[in-house]
Design a protein around this motif. Structure first.
Motif, PDB file in Angstrom:
ATOM      1  N   MET A   1       0.853  -1.179   0.000  1.00  0.00           N
ATOM      2  CA  MET A   1       0.000   0.000   0.000  1.00  0.00           C
ATOM      3  C   MET A   1       0.898   1.242   0.000  1.00  0.00           C
ATOM      4  SD  MET A   1      -3.158   0.886   2.595  1.00  0.00           S
ATOM      5  CE  MET A   1      -2.174   0.431   4.027  1.00  0.00           C
ATOM      6  N   ARG A   2       0.643   2.144  -0.914  1.00  0.00           N
ATOM      7  CA  ARG A   2       1.471   3.345  -1.012  1.00  0.00           C
ATOM      8  C   ARG A   2       0.891   4.445  -0.141  1.00  0.00           C
ATOM      9  NH1 ARG A   2       2.036   6.397  -6.660  1.00  0.00           N
ATOM     10  NH2 ARG A   2       0.029   7.231  -5.944  1.00  0.00           N
TER      11      ARG A   2
ATOM     12  N   PHE B   1       6.168   2.464   0.693  1.00  0.00           N
ATOM     13  CA  PHE B   1       5.326   1.303   0.420  1.00  0.00           C
ATOM     14  C   PHE B   1       5.279   0.438   1.676  1.00  0.00           C
ATOM     15  CE2 PHE B   1       6.517   2.580  -3.843  1.00  0.00           C
ATOM     16  CZ  PHE B   1       5.338   2.414  -4.547  1.00  0.00           C
ATOM     17  N   GLN B   2       4.069   0.166   2.117  1.00  0.00           N
ATOM     18  CA  GLN B   2       3.861  -0.727   3.261  1.00  0.00           C
ATOM     19  C   GLN B   2       3.550  -2.119   2.719  1.00  0.00           C
ATOM     20  OE1 GLN B   2       0.916   0.618   6.047  1.00  0.00           O
ATOM     21  NE2 GLN B   2       1.089  -1.180   7.348  1.00  0.00           N
ATOM     22  N   ASN B   3       4.467  -3.046   2.905  1.00  0.00           N
ATOM     23  CA  ASN B   3       4.345  -4.374   2.305  1.00  0.00           C
ATOM     24  C   ASN B   3       3.510  -5.303   3.175  1.00  0.00           C
ATOM     25  OD1 ASN B   3       6.029  -3.475   0.259  1.00  0.00           O
ATOM     26  ND2 ASN B   3       7.878  -4.318   1.200  1.00  0.00           N
ATOM     27  N   PHE B   4       2.876  -6.267   2.515  1.00  0.00           N
ATOM     28  CA  PHE B   4       2.082  -7.291   3.184  1.00  0.00           C
ATOM     29  C   PHE B   4       2.472  -8.644   2.599  1.00  0.00           C
ATOM     30  CE2 PHE B   4      -0.411  -3.408   3.332  1.00  0.00           C
ATOM     31  CZ  PHE B   4      -0.818  -3.365   4.655  1.00  0.00           C
ATOM     32  N   THR B   5       2.447  -9.644   3.436  1.00  0.00           N
ATOM     33  CA  THR B   5       2.786 -10.994   2.976  1.00  0.00           C
ATOM     34  C   THR B   5       1.604 -11.700   2.339  1.00  0.00           C
ATOM     35  OG1 THR B   5       2.299 -11.860   5.183  1.00  0.00           O
ATOM     36  CG2 THR B   5       4.572 -11.229   4.731  1.00  0.00           C
ATOM     37  N   SER B   6       0.398 -11.187   2.576  1.00  0.00           N
ATOM     38  CA  SER B   6      -0.808 -11.826   2.043  1.00  0.00           C
ATOM     39  C   SER B   6      -1.697 -10.770   1.417  1.00  0.00           C
ATOM     40  CB  SER B   6      -1.561 -12.554   3.161  1.00  0.00           C
ATOM     41  OG  SER B   6      -2.831 -12.987   2.726  1.00  0.00           O
TER      42      SER B   6
ATOM     43  N   GLU C   1      -6.600  -4.364   5.359  1.00  0.00           N
ATOM     44  CA  GLU C   1      -6.056  -3.151   5.979  1.00  0.00           C
ATOM     45  C   GLU C   1      -6.356  -1.919   5.134  1.00  0.00           C
ATOM     46  OE1 GLU C   1      -4.682  -2.826   8.941  1.00  0.00           O
ATOM     47  OE2 GLU C   1      -5.023  -4.963   9.336  1.00  0.00           O
ATOM     48  N   TRP C   2      -6.274  -2.068   3.826  1.00  0.00           N
ATOM     49  CA  TRP C   2      -6.591  -0.940   2.957  1.00  0.00           C
ATOM     50  C   TRP C   2      -8.049  -0.535   3.093  1.00  0.00           C
ATOM     51  CZ3 TRP C   2      -9.936  -0.645  -1.296  1.00  0.00           C
ATOM     52  CH2 TRP C   2      -9.816   0.512  -2.072  1.00  0.00           C
ATOM     53  N   TYR C   3      -8.951  -1.503   3.150  1.00  0.00           N
ATOM     54  CA  TYR C   3     -10.383  -1.190   3.267  1.00  0.00           C
ATOM     55  C   TYR C   3     -10.685  -0.527   4.616  1.00  0.00           C
ATOM     56  CZ  TYR C   3     -15.440  -1.767   2.835  1.00  0.00           C
ATOM     57  OH  TYR C   3     -16.784  -1.530   2.745  1.00  0.00           O
TER      58      TYR C   3
END
Length: 634
Positions: free
Chosen positions: A187-188, A199-204, A211-213
């Motif tokens: 997510m930027r 950039f916030q990275n996610f493994t899934s 998290e974005w929603y």
């Protein structure tokens, strides 16, 4: 008058001093002290004096070393914890229940319309089972997306990661390329009008889109007044179907409603705000609280609440329920029995434990004070975070109370809030600062829970139970409830035994004095009187030193008088000749310095005074003087 005389006597006594020299004072002390060792120093021969001096000095050092250890241990303010078990009738705890979904989807659908459509499009592009399906055009409002977009990051080459936009024209090719374990979603988050981004990275992907929603929904709900949000949640009469406390029936009217942003409308039983806390008559399930709840799972917000069930928390009366941090879930379609045991914590307080009684000595403004609840460390930590949020991001987070005059963060009024919130949430300094400022409560009650579950209702009784509950709530002969939405709770005391965990000083003043005296008596055979004697000699020593310093400061400093003559002084004969003969010149043949001793005297004539009669200065016997006087008389 008498006071003046007394003060003068005291002043003279102080000026006089003890009347000893340093050596006399030391000898007197060694001869009269009750401490073993010093007497032998002045009574023995030279060799034994040296031996006893070294022994006394060694043991005195050991005493000082041991005293330092004991004093340092005492000043460390260590505590010992004692556990005691009591038995008595206790007040039933406050019980807070919330639905896992904060709002009914039917009431917030209009607010989340653009966000839901965007979420569906994102999921289609992430899954992309068929290229034709992924390319389906749809009129989307990309305002939210442009503010905080999601990206696919191809990290199969760690030195050259590739960032792929989900809504790019070549997404189908990039999605097929990045359908590998080396791809991640991110997510930027940007600030300064998009000039600085991370950039916030996610493994899934599931975690990323969730998290974005939630982040975007938070921005939307933050702009809605609280009164309207309450109307969009689950009302008590729809949530609470049945209530029984002991043998007394109860209803949703016995619950106090609060709005908890993460779970919407929450309801508290036996909060004790307006009425006295309810006591429990006896331990056991028949004397506890029995609830039947309907969570209405069919009206859940699909992308906001991915967990179905009831969130509940047991806590003290008049305390704010931090149900997100401390609560537990009860699953739908089950009967959950919760046995309660009570632990009472009593901390000693300063300087032994960094705790507070009511939070008045904590330098953090409590934003939960509007609820008129007692102090808790959870309230302090969240108030501290909200305070940092307001100071750093110029707005407050939607999940925490807001002080007067401030606004909640949203994408329109505060475009950089998401980046600021993410940085603050990940900041270790912020967490350490809040932990350092907040204190635990000195008196606390903790409820230990024993949880068991079973399917409810059973298949044999499901039909009639749902019919009765549907009739009671909806006045309908048809079944309006289902196993997916029903939750049954039994909350009760397992026993009236309670544990008290209490702190007490591990080392008190009695312990300190006994150890100090024991070491002094063991190594030097001394007592408190010996310490008084030693203090006396120290006072006398300082007294004598001060008197000597004052006397030295008052006495004028004697400077050597300038020499009257440049050379050796003249003889008596030369002085007499100089007074009687003005033309006298001293002998300069041998270059004597006396030749130049009287240049000024020759320049300034001195009257001719006869020399003194040196015989008159001689001492004569008394009888000779008397005979001379008698002769003169004759």
């Amino acid at each position: 008058m008498h006071v003046k005389k007394y003060l003068l006597k005291c002043l003279h006594r102080l000026q006089k001093g003890p009347g000893y020299t340093y050596k006399e004072l030391l000898v007197w002390y060694c001869d009269n002290t009750n401490t073993h060792g010093p007497k032998r120093i002045i009574c023995e021969g030279p060799k034994k004096k040296a031996m006893w001096f070294l022994i006394t000095l060694l043991f005195a050092a050991l005493v000082c070393w041991q005293w330092g250890i004991f004093i340092n241990t005492y000043l460390s303010w260590e505590v010992s914890v004692s556990l005691s078990i009591g038995f008595k009738a206790m007040d039933f705890p406050a019980v807070t229940i919330c639905n896992a979904s904060p709002f009914k989807y039917s009431k917030v659908k209009h607010l989340l319309k653009d966000l839901d459509e965007l979420m569906e499009a994102v999921l289609e592009r992430i899954l992309a089972p068929e290229p034709s399906h992924a390319n389906a055009t749809r009129a989307l409002n990309l305002t939210i997306w442009n503010h905080t977009p999601l990206f696919l990051i191809d990290e199969r080459n760690p030195h050259h990661p590739v960032v792929l936009d989900l809504f790019a024209d070549n997404h189908n090719d990039s999605a097929r390329i990045c359908n590998a374990p080396g791809c991640k979603m991110a997510m930027r988050l940007c600030s300064l009008n998009g000039t600085e981004c991370i950039f916030q990275n996610f493994t899934s992907a599931t975690q990323a889109v969730t998290e974005w929603y939630i982040l975007q929904a938070t921005s939307i709900f933050a702009q809605v007044p609280t009164q309207e949000l309450v109307q969009m949640g689950y009302p008590a009469e729809r949530l609470i179907l049945s209530c029984l406390f002991g043998a007394e029936p109860c209803s949703y009217r016995n619950f106090t409603s609060i709005f908890y942003p993460h779970y919407g409308n929450c309801y508290i039983f036996n909060w004790g705000m307006t009425e006295k806390a309810l006591p429990s008559a006896n331990p056991g399930t028949e004397f506890g609280l029995k609830l039947i709840l309907d969570i209405g799972q069919e009206d859940y917000v699909p992308f906001l609440a991915s967990t179905a069930g009831v969130r509940l928390l047991l806590h003290e009366q008049r305390s704010y329920p931090f149900i997100r941090e401390e609560g537990i879930y009860a699953m739908s379609g089950t009967e959950t029995s919760i046995g309660v045991l009570v632990d009472k914590l009593q901390r000693k307080g300063e300087p032994y434990s960094p705790c507070t009684v009511n939070g008045s000595d904590v330098p953090i403004r409590n934003f939960y004070s509007n609820y008129n609840t007692t102090y808790s460390i959870q309230a302090c930590l969240r108030s501290c975070f909200q305070d940092h949020m307001i100071r750093n991001c110029s707005c407050g987070h939607y999940l925490y109370p807001l002080p007067p005059g401030e606004k909640y963060c949203n994408n329109w009024d505060f475009p950089d809030w998401a980046r600021c919130y993410s940085d603050l949430q990940m900041s270790l300094d912020q967490r350490e600062t809040c932990i350092g400022l907040c204190k635990e409560s000195c008196n606390d009650t903790q409820y230990k829970l024993t949880i068991s579950m079973a399917d409810w209702p059973s298949e044999a009784s499901e039909d009639w139970i749902f019919h009765v509950l549907s009739q009671e709530r909806d006045q309908s002969t048809n079944i309006t409830l289902s196993r997916k939405g029903i939750v049954k709770l039994n909350i009760y005391f397992q026993e009236f035994n309670y544990r008290t965990i209490e702190e007490s000083p591990a080392n008190n003043i009695v312990w300190l004095l006994s150890n100090l005296g024991g070491q002094f008596g063991f190594w030097m055979g001394g007592s408190v009187l010996c310490l008084i004697e030693f203090a006396e000699i120290i006072i006398d020593f300082v007294w004598i030193t001060i008197i000597k310093l004052v006397a030295f400061a008052k006495s004028p400093r004697r400077r050597p008088a300038p020499a009257r003559y440049a050379g050796p002084p003249p003889t008596v004969a030369e002085l007499v000749e100089a007074h009687t003969n003005f033309g006298f010149q001293p002998d300069t043949a041998n270059h004597s310095p006396s030749a130049e001793a009287y240049p000024d005297e020759q320049a300034m004539p001195i009257p001719g005074t006869p020399p003194p009669n040196y015989d008159s200065l001689r001492l004569q016997p008394l009888d000779v003087i008397e005979s001379d006087s008698e002769g003169d008389a004759i």
